[in-house]
Write an enzyme that holds these catalytic residues in place. Structure first.
Site, PDB file in Angstrom:
ATOM      1  N   ARG A 123       0.826  -1.214   0.000  1.00 13.83           N
ATOM      2  CA  ARG A 123       0.000   0.000   0.000  1.00 13.83           C
ATOM      3  C   ARG A 123       0.861   1.266   0.000  1.00 13.83           C
ATOM      4  O   ARG A 123       0.557   2.258   0.643  1.00 13.83           O
ATOM      5  CB  ARG A 123      -0.964   0.014   1.195  1.00 13.83           C
ATOM      6  CG  ARG A 123      -1.921  -1.172   1.215  1.00 13.83           C
ATOM      7  CD  ARG A 123      -2.848  -1.174  -0.007  1.00 13.83           C
ATOM      8  NE  ARG A 123      -3.749  -2.318   0.021  1.00 13.83           N
ATOM      9  CZ  ARG A 123      -3.547  -3.459  -0.651  1.00 13.83           C
ATOM     10  NH1 ARG A 123      -2.477  -3.613  -1.422  1.00 13.83           N
ATOM     11  NH2 ARG A 123      -4.414  -4.439  -0.576  1.00 13.83           N
ATOM     12  N   GLU A 134      -5.498   2.101   6.407  1.00 13.27           N
ATOM     13  CA  GLU A 134      -5.175   2.030   4.985  1.00 13.27           C
ATOM     14  C   GLU A 134      -5.786   3.207   4.249  1.00 13.27           C
ATOM     15  O   GLU A 134      -5.230   3.706   3.285  1.00 13.27           O
ATOM     16  CB  GLU A 134      -5.692   0.726   4.395  1.00 13.27           C
ATOM     17  CG  GLU A 134      -5.441   0.556   2.919  1.00 13.27           C
ATOM     18  CD  GLU A 134      -5.863  -0.815   2.415  1.00 13.27           C
ATOM     19  OE1 GLU A 134      -6.605  -0.871   1.417  1.00 13.27           O
ATOM     20  OE2 GLU A 134      -5.451  -1.818   3.003  1.00 13.27           O
ATOM     21  N   SER A 156     -11.496  -1.333   2.479  1.00 15.70           N
ATOM     22  CA  SER A 156     -10.850  -1.843   3.696  1.00 15.70           C
ATOM     23  C   SER A 156     -10.243  -0.681   4.474  1.00 15.70           C
ATOM     24  O   SER A 156      -9.449   0.090   3.930  1.00 15.70           O
ATOM     25  CB  SER A 156      -9.758  -2.850   3.344  1.00 15.70           C
ATOM     26  OG  SER A 156     -10.306  -3.973   2.688  1.00 15.70           O
TER      27      SER A 156
END
Length: 302
Positions: A177, A297, A227
């Site tokens: 990420r 995230e 998410s």
């Protein structure tokens, strides 16, 4: 004329759509966010270079916006200019036999569909990820044990000073990420993807299977930002949250999804503060009960 008015005039002189005080809840999948000082829609890289030079001259920050699918915007909005990507930065084209070139504003769905039509494999995992190509590169988006770093060979961009450039290969600094762009500042304008020849039918079948799994497991019927937490080493965030009895936990209009505990959903009227408070509750509870620290995230702005 104040600085924002001057930058708005610049945007309009470039032929861009530009609005002051644009509510950001209209431009995020969470349906949350206050007004941006200026919201402008870029149409091509040369005009974006001019706009960024003017913004730098006026000392106004520029926030590039993709599909707003991994984003939580403050209830107070975003100071400075938010730049979205118009049709001129959404094109998708075949380069050679197995490479696809696309604008940063192209949806991942459109790029996946194009790859399928060209019988090119390697991007099936991204079918159903609700982001833009530029946003996917920015955060190295992924699913089902794959990430876009596996297929991106280069990204073009416009730097804060308006200069045009590109990162290739190792310069992209892809990680979990993360990319070379994660620190902010640069506007990604385009991507080049390296894929492989495959069977159109097999590609279509794989895409449909993965999307079926998404529909079964994810709360696609409610506004969310995907998410919320990164996957902690050796664990799954959603499983830990469910284990801690947090499914359905609510703060204001925000709630931990009953369908997938890794998602926070907007049940109606949720604010940024609702979501942030709920995130804090989840992090504190999971750490207290399991000793695992959950890291966000989703990107926060404003």
């Amino acid at each position: 004329m104040d600085r924002i008015e001057e930058l708005e005039a610049c945007a309009r002189s470039l032929g861009w759509e530009a609005r002051r005080g644009e509510p950001m809840n209209r431009h995020t999948t969470f349906k949350i966010g206050g007004p941006a000082d200026l919201f402008a829609v870029a149409q091509d890289r040369p005009s974006l270079q001019k706009f960024r030079r003017k913004a730098a001259e006026l000392e106004i920050p520029v926030f590039p916006l993709g599909n707003g699918s991994n984003l939580l915007v403050s209830d107070e909005g975003i100071r400075g200019a938010v730049v979205a990507f118009g049709e001129g930065l959404r094109a998708v084209a075949l380069r050679g036999e197995t490479e696809i070139e696309c604008g940063a504003g192209a949806s991942l769905a459109s790029v996946c569909s194009f790859a399928r039509r060209c019988a090119l494999t390697g991007l099936e995992f991204a079918w159903g990820i609700p982001g833009s190509a530029g946003g996917a590169a920015f955060m190295n988006a992924g699913a089902y044990e794959h990430t876009v770093s596996e297929v991106i060979s280069s990204c073009s961009h416009v730097a804060p000073d308006g200069e045009s450039g590109a990162f290739r290969g190792g310069e992209l600094e892809f990680g979990y990420r993360h990319s070379a762009y994660s620190g902010g500042g640069y506007c990604i304008t385009g991507l080049r993807l390296s894929l492989r020849h495959g069977s159109r039918d097999e590609i279509a079948a794989r895409m449909e299977e993965l999307y079926r799994r998404r529909r079964q497991k994810q709360p696609l019927d409610l506004p969310s930002a995907g998410s919320v937490f990164k996957r902690p080493e050796g664990h799954f965030a959603g499983a830990l949250i469910e284990q801690c009895g947090l499914k359905g936990r609510r703060v204001g209009g925000a709630a931990v999804s009953e369908k997938h505990a890794g998602f926070i959903v907007n049940l109606g009227g949720a604010t940024c503060e609702d979501v942030k408070k709920l995130i804090a509750v989840i992090q504190e509870t999971v750490f207290r009960q399991t000793g695992v620290r959950l890291e966000c995230e989703i990107r926060m702005a404003g």
